[in-house]
Design a protein around this motif. Sequence first.
Motif, short mmCIF file in Angstrom:
data_model
loop_
_atom_site.label_atom_id
_atom_site.label_comp_id
_atom_site.label_asym_id
_atom_site.label_seq_id
_atom_site.Cartn_x
_atom_site.Cartn_y
_atom_site.Cartn_z
N GLU A 136 -46.18 27.16 31.37
CA GLU A 136 -45.02 28.45 32.07
C GLU A 136 -44.30 27.91 29.66
O GLU A 136 -44.10 26.77 30.13
CB GLU A 136 -43.80 27.52 32.67
CG GLU A 136 -42.47 28.41 32.53
CD GLU A 136 -41.59 27.70 33.21
OE1 GLU A 136 -40.98 28.51 34.04
OE2 GLU A 136 -41.76 26.54 33.99
N PRO A 137 -44.34 29.26 29.66
CA PRO A 137 -43.73 29.08 28.25
C PRO A 137 -42.23 28.90 28.78
O PRO A 137 -41.53 29.65 29.34
CB PRO A 137 -43.80 30.59 27.70
CG PRO A 137 -44.88 30.89 28.40
CD PRO A 137 -45.38 30.27 29.97
N THR A 151 -45.47 34.06 26.46
CA THR A 151 -46.63 34.34 27.62
C THR A 151 -47.96 34.98 26.38
O THR A 151 -48.98 34.51 27.37
CB THR A 151 -46.49 35.82 28.83
OG1 THR A 151 -46.13 36.64 27.88
CG2 THR A 151 -45.02 35.71 28.99
N THR A 152 -47.97 35.45 25.59
CA THR A 152 -49.29 35.68 25.00
C THR A 152 -50.14 34.96 24.46
O THR A 152 -50.81 34.59 24.70
CB THR A 152 -49.01 36.52 23.30
OG1 THR A 152 -48.44 36.92 23.44
CG2 THR A 152 -49.65 36.97 22.24
N GLN A 153 -49.24 33.45 23.76
CA GLN A 153 -49.31 32.33 23.86
C GLN A 153 -50.53 31.49 24.06
O GLN A 153 -51.57 31.43 25.13
CB GLN A 153 -48.71 31.66 23.01
CG GLN A 153 -48.91 29.58 22.75
CD GLN A 153 -48.28 29.18 22.15
OE1 GLN A 153 -46.90 29.16 22.47
NE2 GLN A 153 -47.91 27.72 22.32
N ILE A 157 -54.32 30.81 25.42
CA ILE A 157 -54.93 29.74 25.93
C ILE A 157 -55.42 29.18 27.19
O ILE A 157 -56.49 29.18 27.76
CB ILE A 157 -53.55 28.30 25.62
CG1 ILE A 157 -53.24 28.02 24.90
CG2 ILE A 157 -54.08 27.05 27.11
CD1 ILE A 157 -51.90 27.36 25.35
N ILE A 158 -54.99 30.48 28.09
CA ILE A 158 -55.77 30.64 29.42
C ILE A 158 -57.18 31.29 29.41
O ILE A 158 -58.07 30.80 29.83
CB ILE A 158 -55.10 31.26 30.54
CG1 ILE A 158 -53.88 30.54 30.91
CG2 ILE A 158 -55.52 31.76 31.84
CD1 ILE A 158 -52.56 30.96 31.35
N HIS A 184 -42.63 45.21 31.85
CA HIS A 184 -43.80 45.66 31.40
C HIS A 184 -45.64 44.10 31.06
O HIS A 184 -46.17 44.35 31.23
CB HIS A 184 -44.18 46.01 30.11
CG HIS A 184 -45.49 45.91 29.09
ND1 HIS A 184 -46.21 47.61 29.41
CD2 HIS A 184 -46.16 45.32 28.30
CE1 HIS A 184 -47.50 47.32 28.55
NE2 HIS A 184 -47.29 46.32 27.98
N ARG A 185 -44.55 43.06 30.81
CA ARG A 185 -45.12 42.42 30.66
C ARG A 185 -46.14 41.50 32.22
O ARG A 185 -46.97 41.18 32.54
CB ARG A 185 -44.45 40.70 30.06
CG ARG A 185 -43.96 41.17 28.27
CD ARG A 185 -45.34 41.55 27.71
NE ARG A 185 -45.90 39.96 27.23
CZ ARG A 185 -46.92 40.36 27.16
NH1 ARG A 185 -47.65 41.27 27.09
NH2 ARG A 185 -47.97 39.13 26.87
#
Length: 256
Positions: A136-137, A151-153, A157-158, A184-185
């Motif tokens: 979780e960011p 969420t991009t980071q 990683i995922i 959108h995300r």
Amino acid sequence: MKFSANLGFLWSDLPLPQAIHAAHAAGFDAVECHWPYATPAADTAAALHQTGLKMLGLNTSRGNPGENGLAALPNREPDARAAIDQAIAYARAINTPNIHVMAGFATGPQAHATYLNNLHYACTNASSHGITILVEPLNRHDAPGYFLTTTTQAAQIIQTLAIPNLKLMFDCYHTARTEGDVTHRLRELLPIIGHIQIASVPDRGTPDHGELDHAHLFQTLKSLGYTAPIGAEYKPTKPTDETLDWLKSLRLGSNT
């Protein structure tokens, strides 16, 4: 829509078993928590059985005072893995399907490598028990210096680890404060999302006011076919039972 009460914030004045009963009485479909370890797992399991609720998720330990997780901290692997083992054992005892592995305050390549190694350890040990590991960011305003911030980071990683039981905890509040463009995300990241949480922006209060239009958010999730309970992880400014008009309104069919 279905909703899960996050007992880290809601009814936090009650012992965990009593909070589970309170969430059931209020009409929640499930519960989740932060750190349940002070409560014997048997007591938590009994309350879940009595209410018929499922505990959807819990967090790994924050660590020492002032810390906010351990998994990305170089040279703290033994502590991080002990926290992971503790979380898996508790989750197994209460039949919880998700564990949020907290990264902690760290930065740089060594922290990144440490985080990946500890997530691999967590996923490997959780997979045989049917447990999903969540990342979780956290937003930079509430958790400055936290390793995982966007969420991009998290998605990178995922993608790098490519382990089936590693998913994203998409907290709409944190995403809105750091990135914006929440719906959108959500659409873009839905294939890797393991759980969704909500709160108002920017005050982290009840999800019925502020910058984020939750009615639109819920319609978006319905259009995407998302049916899992959404985690209500907001900070009540008065007794929790007095903050549930938003839930009652949704249960009556408005805003849906």
